[in-house]
Write an enzyme that holds these catalytic residues in place. Structure first.
Site: not given
Length: 334
Positions: A60, A233, A271, A273, A276, A302
Site C-alpha cells: 500500500d 485486504d 475447516c 486448518c 481445527c 484459523h
C-alpha cells in the site's frame, strides 16, 4: 490478502501462511519507510528476501496511513508533510518519493500515492481530494520505471456517485492490470458502501482486477465479489483473533466466553486448518484467557484460512455457474 503491515503478518509465520495457501500478502510503505527504512530493505535484496517470502507482495502506498495522521500532517499539491507517529521526526513524501520507496521495497504490486477523505467529508473536500489524487496518479506513472512492478491506480470520490464515476473514468487509462477502490470502509454504513459499488460495477473493464482496499469481513467479501470485486485486504482477521474471536461456518465464535469452558469440539467442523485439526474450543479459550501467545497464533491461522477458503469457494462457484447468494447460507452466518 493477509496484512503484514511491517513485513510480518501478526502472530503468523511465513511457513504457516504457505500452509493455509495465502497466495499474496500486503505490506505498508509508510511503516516500512519509517522502520527499518526502505534503503535498508533494498540493501537486503528487497522485501521478498528480507522477510523470506517467495510469493507475491502488494505494498500500500501509505496514503491511508498519512490520512489517519490528520493532526500531524499537512497536504499540499506537491506532497504531504507529516510527523512520524514513532518519534515525531518530520518527513515529506511526494508521489515520486512514494514510488521510489516502493521501488526499493520491490513488491510485485505497488499502489499510487492518493488522498483519502473521511466519511462525512463535504462535496468540496471530496472534489479537491479526487482531483489531487488524479494529478498524483499522473506523476506516479510518469516516475515509475520498474517494469517488474505493476502499479495500481486508486479510485476516490468519497460517497458521491458522480465523483466516483469521474474518478473511475479518469483512472482506468492508467490501469494496466488492475486498480484499487479506496476511500470506502472508512466509517460509512455498509449499505452505503454497497450502493457505491453497485453504481460503479457496470463501468468496470472486464480484463482488469478490482481491489477493494481495507475490506475483509466475510459478509463484505461475499457482497464485494457479488459486485465484481476480485481482491481484498484487512487486518480484521488477525486482530479479532488475538482478542479471542473466530470466523466459523456457523458464525462468529468468541472462544473466551464461559460457554466454551467445557466445549471439547473443534472450532469449526468444516475447516481444514491446523488449529481445527488439533485443538478444541475449550483449549483455545484457556489459552486466550490465560494470555498465552499461542492462543492468538492458533486463532489467527484459523481466521486467515477461513477467509482464504471462502474466496476459493467463491471462485469455484463462479466457475461452476453457481450463484454466490447460495454461499451466504454456508459462510455468512455472522
Amino acid at each position: 490478502m493477509p496484512v503484514g503491515t511491517q513485513g510480518a503478518v501478526k502472530a503468523v509465520l511465513q511457513n504457516q501462511l504457505e500452509e493455509i495457501d495465502a497466495k499474496i500478502i500486503l505490506a505498508n510503505t509508510y511503516h516500512l519507510f519509517l522502520r527499518p527504512g526502505d534503503e535498508l530493505i533494498k540493501s537486503a535484496g528487497g522485501l521478498h528476501k528480507f522477510i523470506n517470502w517467495n510469493r507475491p507482495i502488494l505494498t500500500d502506498s501509505g496514503g491511508f496511513q498519512v490520512y489517519s495522521l490528520a493532526d500531524i500532517r499537512k497536504i499540499t499539491d506537491e506532497g504531504v508533510h507529516f510527523s512520524s507517529h514513532l518519534d515525531g521526526s518530520k518527513h515529506f513524501i511526494t508521489p515520486e518519493r512514494c514510488i521510489d520507496i516502493q521501488n526499493n521495497l520491490g513488491a510485485d504490486i505497488i499502489m499510487q500515492f492518493d488522498e483519502c477523505t473521511p466519511y462525512g467529508a463535504d462535496l468540496e473536500q471530496s472534489i479537491s481530494a479526487m482531483n489531487r489524487t488524479l494529478r498524483w496518479l499522473d506523476r506516479c506513472f510518469k516516475h515509475h520505471k520498474n517494469e517488474n512492478q505493476i502499479l495500481f491506480p486508486i479510485v476516490q470520490g468519497n460517497v458521491f456517485k458522480d465523483l466516483r464515476l469521474t474518478s473511475l473514468k479518469e483512472t482506468l487509462p492508467y490501469a494496466k492490470c488492475g486498480f484499487g477502490i479506496g476511500g470506502l470502509s472508512v466509517g460509512e454504513p455498509k449499505k452505503t458502501m454497497y450502493e457505491i459499488l453497485d453504481f460503479m460495477y457496470p463501468n468496470y473493464p472486464a480484463d482488469k482486477a478490482r481491489y477493494l482496499m481495507g475490506v475483509g469481513s466475510p459478509d463484505c467479501l461475499i457482497e464485494g465479489v457479488y459486485r465484481g470485486i476480485d481482491m481484498f485486504d484487512c487486518v480484521l482477521a488477525t486482530r479479532i483473533a488475538r482478542n479471542g474471536t473466530a470466523f466459523t461456518s456457523k458464525g462468529k465464535v468468541v472462544v473466551k466466553n464461559s460457554v466454551y469452558k467445557e466445549d471439547f469440539s473443534k472450532l469449526d467442523d468444516e475447516c481444514d486448518c491446523y488449529t481445527c485439526k488439533n485443538y478444541t474450543k475449550s483449549y483455545l479459550r484457556h489459552l486466550i484467557n490465560a494470555g498465552e501467545i499461542s492462543g492468538g497464533i492458533l486463532l489467527s491461522i484459523h481466521n486467515l484460512r477461513y477467509l482464504i477458503k471462502l474466496m476459493k469457494n467463491m471462485r469455484e462457484a463462479i466457475i461452476n455457474g453457481e450463484t454466490l447468494r447460495s454461499l451466504e447460507r454456508n459462510f455468512i452466518k455472522l
